[in-house]
Enzyme design. Structure first.
Site, PDB file in Angstrom:
ATOM      1  CG  HIS A 117     -29.519  26.203 -12.184  1.00 26.35           C
ATOM      2  ND1 HIS A 117     -30.863  25.928 -12.297  1.00 26.35           N
ATOM      3  CD2 HIS A 117     -29.392  26.916 -11.039  1.00 26.35           C
ATOM      4  CE1 HIS A 117     -31.509  26.468 -11.283  1.00 26.35           C
ATOM      5  NE2 HIS A 117     -30.643  27.078 -10.498  1.00 26.35           N
ATOM      6  CG  HIS A 120     -25.598  36.019 -13.487  1.00 27.75           C
ATOM      7  ND1 HIS A 120     -24.454  36.783 -13.442  1.00 27.75           N
ATOM      8  CD2 HIS A 120     -26.617  36.889 -13.665  1.00 27.75           C
ATOM      9  CE1 HIS A 120     -24.781  38.057 -13.585  1.00 27.75           C
ATOM     10  NE2 HIS A 120     -26.087  38.148 -13.724  1.00 27.75           N
ATOM     11  CG  HIS A 132     -30.791  25.028  -7.179  1.00 27.62           C
ATOM     12  ND1 HIS A 132     -30.948  26.398  -7.181  1.00 27.62           N
ATOM     13  CD2 HIS A 132     -30.416  24.698  -5.924  1.00 27.62           C
ATOM     14  CE1 HIS A 132     -30.677  26.871  -5.971  1.00 27.62           C
ATOM     15  NE2 HIS A 132     -30.351  25.868  -5.194  1.00 27.62           N
ATOM     16  CG  HIS A 135     -27.076  28.838  -7.445  1.00 29.82           C
ATOM     17  ND1 HIS A 135     -27.388  30.092  -7.902  1.00 29.82           N
ATOM     18  CD2 HIS A 135     -28.116  28.050  -7.799  1.00 29.82           C
ATOM     19  CE1 HIS A 135     -28.568  30.072  -8.498  1.00 29.82           C
ATOM     20  NE2 HIS A 135     -29.036  28.835  -8.449  1.00 29.82           N
ATOM     21  CB  THR A 168     -32.487  31.166  -5.500  1.00 33.75           C
ATOM     22  OG1 THR A 168     -31.827  30.459  -6.566  1.00 33.75           O
ATOM     23  CG2 THR A 168     -32.943  30.185  -4.431  1.00 33.75           C
TER      24      THR A 168
END
Ligand SMILES: *[C@@H]1O[C@H](CO)[C@@H](O)[C@H](O)[C@H]1NC(C)=O
Ligand SMILES: *[C@@H]1O[C@H](CO)[C@@H](O)[C@H](O)[C@H]1NC(C)=O
Length: 271
Positions: free
Chosen positions: A126, A100, A145, A128, A213
């Site tokens: 990474h 993801h 993040h 998001h 998260t």
């Protein structure tokens, strides 16, 4: 050994490998993300994460979860947290397609951030998209993040938000590698990466205590959300999404209840 005991041995070996590898350290986050999804009202979607595995129960039960909406009207303005102290160095790194998201993992020991006199090592970063945290309800195009861990295992994440605009130089450097690392759980060496190439403001930031998260949604994570919003090109956001080809247009967990938590906003006294 006869044939069946060899088969049995191989089976046990395989089981050990399969159970150990996903736990190898990504700063507490799962590395194989195929077991959960971001689809609303889906059996593996964000509302169900806490029920998918016993060790993910915090995703459903925790009352200090992330992300949250940062409400400027409700933040406590402080100046004592000080300028973010970072001591980053170039480090041999790998790029992993987690299914993801795309994760850059750094070799241990080279890059440090200091919070409340505790040192946290940069382990991985990474992205998001769109952003997970919101400010006064506003979502941003992308959220970075940078996940750090102290010697006793406690976690601190530094977060940078991006609007669509000029290309981000750090991502630009990774573009070719990102477009080549397209198999889920593929991980390849990308050589020396200098985290100092990620520029962010260090005086003004939000600070609160939350969680990872993604599963297992571990709590007591120190969050630092840098106030200065950077820019990223539309193509770069798309590249990060397409690389994982999980057929979803998002990898952002919905905002969680703030509950009784205090969100601080640090800014220097004389500015
Ligand atoms: C980085 O790690 C890779 C894979 O372990 C290794 O082949 C390479 O020599 C290392 N590079 C440096 C500069 O240490
Ligand atoms: C680790 O150290 C930090 C900072 O000293 C402390 O607040 C935290 O409680 C410790 N965590 C654990 C799991 O011992």
């Amino acid at each position: 050994m006869n044939k069946s005991s060899i088969q049995c041995f191989l089976f046990i070996l395989l089981t050990i490998i399969v159970t150990i590898i996903p736990r190898s350290n990504a700063q507490g986050e799962v590395e194989d993300e195929t077991e959960f999804s971001y689809e609303r009202n889906h059996e593996t979607g964000p509302e169900k994460w806490g029920k998918l595995k016993p060790e993910w129960h915090m995703c459903g039960k925790g009352d200090m979860q992330s992300p949250i909406d940062l409400r400027n009207r409700r933040v406590r303005i402080v100046s004592h947290l000080g300028r973010l102290t970072r001591n980053y160095k170039p480090s041999n790194a790998t790029l992993r397609n987690r299914g993801h998201d795309m994760m850059v993992r750094f070799e241990e020991g080279s890059s440090i951030i200091e919070i409340n006199n505790v040192e946290y090592q940069l382990g991985q970063l990474h992205w998001h998209s769109p952003s997970e945290h919101t400010i006064d309800g506003k979502k941003f195009a992308l959220e970075l993040h940078m996940v750090h861990q102290s010697s006793n295992g406690s976690l601190a994440v530094i977060t940078v938000l991006y609007n669509i605009g000029r290309a981000d130089p750090f991502l630009r450097m990774l573009e070719k590698k990102l477009s080549e690392t397209t198999d889920p759980n593929e991980e390849r060496n990308i050589g020396m990466i200098d985290p100092r190439d990620i520029k962010f403001g260090r005086n003004k930031y939000y600070r609160y205590i939350g969680s990872l998260t993604i599963p297992p949604c571990t709590q007591n994570v120190i969050w630092t959300i840098v106030k200065e919003v950077k820019t990223v090109s539309r193509d770069q956001v798309k590249l990060l999404r397409v690389a994982v080809h999980d057929h979803s247009n998002t990898n952002a967990r919905p905002v969680q209840a703030t509950n009784m938590r205090v969100v601080k906003f640090n800014r220097p006294k004389y500015s």
